[in-house]
Scaffold this active site. Structure first.
Site, short mmCIF file in Angstrom:
data_model
loop_
_atom_site.label_atom_id
_atom_site.label_comp_id
_atom_site.label_asym_id
_atom_site.label_seq_id
_atom_site.Cartn_x
_atom_site.Cartn_y
_atom_site.Cartn_z
CB CYS A 1 40.22 49.26 133.85
SG CYS A 1 40.98 49.74 132.02
CB CYS B 1 41.32 56.82 135.00
SG CYS B 1 42.05 55.95 133.38
CB CYS C 1 54.81 54.52 138.87
SG CYS C 1 53.18 54.06 138.27
CB CYS D 1 50.53 47.38 139.57
SG CYS D 1 49.66 47.40 137.73
CB CYS E 1 42.21 49.94 137.40
SG CYS E 1 43.40 51.18 137.68
CD GLU F 1 47.37 57.83 145.93
OE1 GLU F 1 47.31 57.91 147.23
OE2 GLU F 1 47.22 56.72 145.42
#
Length: 398
Positions: free
Chosen positions: A145, A141, A134, A374, A148, A121
């Site tokens: 985290c 990933c 962004c 975010c 997230c 994305e």
């Protein structure tokens, strides 16, 4: 103050499928993503005389990255036989835009398909004085985290340099801001800033990110200033100094906690490189990269990291580092084990930092209605379906 008071009403959410054709022959190498040196070597390899290679690189580069041309036959200052040679040996391919969503605040989120059918994305955030894109560096990933959404998706692979810079190019397609062939001006500059804050840890895909940013920063092409590019890392300490010297863009650090105990849970990479080790490395970054300051990103999690004591510890920890602290109200997502800090708590935290002499802007949540804010990015096709209980257990919160 409510989030509604921090956003600008705009058009309702829309969604459409982009129609720009991206289908290209398979088997040929993609010319998008080659650095100048790599492009020169590639042209020499297909028979371009050494004495002409530099000139040909400049010509092809301008067509690709300044004017956004996608057809070798339209590169009209090249001889027809050379254009035919290029077409026989290379393709010009960008990631495929599967869909676009537009938030009520004008934020655009693109679902982008890359080689192998994987998806990432990309988010464009328009503001009065700039437009920020962004972009993603990995499918999924490497990190986990716990706050997230992307971190709940396992790493699939790194993106290539072409797939990374291609995100900038496809956004410029959508914004219609490529200049007309024969001109040099960008008017207006709708995409003025790039942040490597999408899916993935950029410093775990160092070469791909470095080469893509070299292309983006080149003055004869997309021409983004290195001060208009921000790389966000969770703290891959060995690569930070390398980023300073080989990329030289601005640096943002996903900090999010003021003790190792809490950061170990929020940002598990802290178990490998703890706060002290990270900060010792960060102290050198402004000098090595000639940057003015480092941005510390700090997500505000209710009753986790948002106390006045945390604010005072944060100020003490970063003492001596040219910095600003970007406070991020937590953007909730399905199954999240956390809640956003109350607005009064966020403002109290910001006031302590401000009085200590640091800029402490509170980031306005953007694109929440389309899961584009975010920490919310996550490819639908790669989504790992985890329950709230599973996520909390992995974060050590059960």
């Amino acid at each position: 103050m409510t989030d509604a008071e921090h956003t600008t009403p705009a058009a309702p959410i829309t969604q459409d499928v982009m129609t720009i054709p991206r289908k290209v022959p398979e088997g040929l190498p993609n010319i998008i993503g080659l650095t100048r040196d790599a492009l020169r070597e590639a042209l020499v390899a297909i028979g371009t005389p050494e004495k002409q290679a530099r000139m040909r690189v400049n010509q092809v580069w301008a067509w690709l990255y300044h004017w956004g041309v996608r057809d070798f036959d339209k590169m009209t200052n090249l001889a027809k036989d050379f254009r035919a040679t290029l077409a026989a040996n290379f393709i010009i391919a960008l990631p495929e835009v599967v869909s676009k969503q537009v938030s009520s605040d004008g934020t655009r989120k693109y679902l982008v398909r890359i080689a192998g059918g994987h998806e990432v994305e990309v988010v464009y955030i328009p503001e009065t004085d700039r437009g920020t894109l962004c972009i993603s560096s990995q499918v999924g990933c490497t990190l986990t985290c716990s706050f997230c959404h992307t971190g709940t998706q396992k790493l699939v692979r790194n993106l290539t340099a072409g797939e990374i810079v291609g995100q900038i190019m496809l956004a410029r397609d959508d914004l219609g801001e490529w200049p007309e062939p024969g001109t040099r001006k960008y008017d207006p500059r709708l995409l003025s800033n790039v942040v490597l804050m999408g899916m993935g840890e950029p410093l775990y895909n160092f070469e791909g990110v470095r080469d893509a940013m070299k292309i983006a920063m080149d003055n004869e092409g997309i021409s983004l200033s290195r001060r208009r590019i921000t790389l966000s890392t969770s703290g891959v300490v060995p690569e930070i100094a390398r980023a300073a010297t080989e990329i030289g863009c601005l640096l943002a650090v996903s900090f999010h906690a003021t003790t190792d105990e809490v950061r170990d849970k929020l940002v598990p990479i802290n178990k490998r490189w703890n706060i002290e080790t990270l900060l010792n490395t960060l102290r050198e970054y402004p000098r090595l990269s000639n940057s003015e300051r480092i941005t510390f990103e700090y997500v505000m999690l209710k009753d986790v990291n948002d106390s006045d004591a945390d604010a005072r510890r944060l100020v003490k920890l970063i003492q001596g580092i040219p910095a600003k602290i970007n406070l991020i109200p937590f953007n909730e997502w399905p199954g999240s084990p956390y809640e956003r800090s109350d607005w009064a708590r966020i403002e109290s935290f910001a006031e302590i930092i401000y009085k200590a002499g640091y800029a402490s802007p509170i980031r306005t949540p953007r694109g929440e209605d389309i899961m584009a804010a975010c920490g919310q990015l996550k490819s639908a096709t790669e989504r790992a379906r985890k329950s709230r209980k599973q996520i909390a257990a992995e974060a050590g919160l059960d």
